[in-house]
Design a protein around this motif. Sequence first.
Motif, short mmCIF file in Angstrom:
data_model
loop_
_atom_site.label_atom_id
_atom_site.label_comp_id
_atom_site.label_asym_id
_atom_site.label_seq_id
_atom_site.Cartn_x
_atom_site.Cartn_y
_atom_site.Cartn_z
N ASP A 168 43.64 35.13 41.07
CA ASP A 168 43.52 34.43 39.80
C ASP A 168 42.72 35.27 38.82
N SER A 169 43.36 35.69 37.76
CA SER A 169 42.67 36.50 36.76
C SER A 169 43.59 36.76 35.58
N LEU A 174 39.08 39.87 30.35
CA LEU A 174 38.20 39.01 31.15
C LEU A 174 38.15 39.46 32.61
N SER A 175 37.00 39.25 33.25
CA SER A 175 36.81 39.66 34.65
C SER A 175 37.27 38.56 35.60
N PRO A 176 37.75 38.92 36.79
CA PRO A 176 38.28 37.91 37.72
C PRO A 176 37.24 36.87 38.11
N ASN A 354 38.09 33.84 45.43
CA ASN A 354 39.15 34.51 44.69
C ASN A 354 39.03 36.03 44.72
N ARG A 355 37.85 36.54 45.02
CA ARG A 355 37.66 37.99 45.12
C ARG A 355 37.79 38.49 46.56
N GLY A 356 38.25 37.61 47.45
CA GLY A 356 38.38 38.01 48.85
C GLY A 356 39.71 37.64 49.49
N ALA A 384 36.39 32.94 34.26
CA ALA A 384 36.15 34.38 34.27
C ALA A 384 34.68 34.68 34.47
N SER A 385 34.41 35.65 35.32
CA SER A 385 33.04 36.05 35.63
C SER A 385 32.45 36.89 34.50
N GLY A 386 31.14 37.07 34.57
CA GLY A 386 30.47 37.93 33.61
C GLY A 386 30.44 39.38 34.03
N TYR A 387 30.99 39.68 35.21
CA TYR A 387 30.99 41.08 35.66
C TYR A 387 32.20 41.38 36.51
N ASP A 388 32.59 42.65 36.51
CA ASP A 388 33.73 43.10 37.31
C ASP A 388 33.31 43.27 38.76
#
Length: 393
Positions: A168-169, A174-176, A354-356, A384-388
Amino acid sequence: MPAAETLSVTPLSDTPFGCTVQLPSYANNDPANLNDSDFTALYESVHKHLVVVIPGQAELSPKSQYELTKRFDPSIPQPKESSGAGYGHGKEFRHEQSVLRKDGTTVKSQPQVQILGQGTFEANEPGNENGEFISLTHPSHTSFHHTPLTDAQIKHDHRTRFYRWHIDSALYDLSPPLVTTLLGIKVPPATQTQNIVYEDSDEKLELTQGATCFVSGAQAFRNLSEEDKAFALATTVEYAPHPYIVISPAGATSDGLTMVSEGKEIPFDKLPEWEASKVKKLPMVWTNPVTHEHHLQVHGCCLHKLHTTKDGHTTTLELEAARKKAHQLMRPAISPQNVLAHAWKQGDLVIFYNRGVWHSVTGEFKGVNNGKDERRLMHQCNIASGYDPKTEV
């Protein structure tokens, strides 16, 4: 089973990963009410088990779902909250050329939460938060894949496909998001099964109608050869600007991992306005902050190039070659033994890292089929996160 005094975590049985969670009694069946200690346990469970199921949440409010989702990531930018633009809905996802344009609508009272599903719902129906008629379309591979299944294969052989394996991104500007929460408010009984037949092997996966499938990026990385691990760790994935618009004229491979290269993509000079500084270039491998495992995390449909740096020298794979390489790395991970196919029950709240993981819609719904109500209503939230994401080697 009576509620416990602290959060209870139980690994899923007969699945490659995942767990269920029982909320403590003080939370009053609302995960947004967890104290700091129990939320920390939930946070760690999401990162360790990757997919967490909290049953019995059909009455969870959009406000609570948003607050719970936001709590996972203190870096979420504040200014865009009121508009719901933090994830990239609106211009990026509702654009008339985007492949995501039909994927739901927004909860008016909580615009960070999206309404997904299948069928029509009247203004006064339970679960319809918007208080007006809504029409929802379940994503089907028949409108996205290069060569979809035939009507006979779908109707008589009860076949379906992985619609699109993805993270999801927005994948532009915007960062995931760190996590996604997905709530089943109205879910048809899990009495009908459908089959995914792997067209490049003799493998087959039977699942319930409309199951959401997940695979572990950590397992995908572990299964790579040492040579491919080194390649993945050294590679940056460059995504196309407005990628869901770029790929809209193209068709996906039959396994939903990437797109068929025929030169049908929309040229960049025909896209809505975009800036080179906002094009996403993300590591191919992301590090889990709790387990410290490496996760192979690639959105194969939206990638544009692969840049690999070794001994100070960078080589680039252009679109067609980049797709072929990504497919080669990703394909083993979606074999049946690696797939968690979540069979939805009404009230399931699924929280996934979502990042895994990568995930995919499956299933063919008709809304109403021979008098059977196949309508489905779900709420989804990710911000959306504040960082990549980063890779720690």
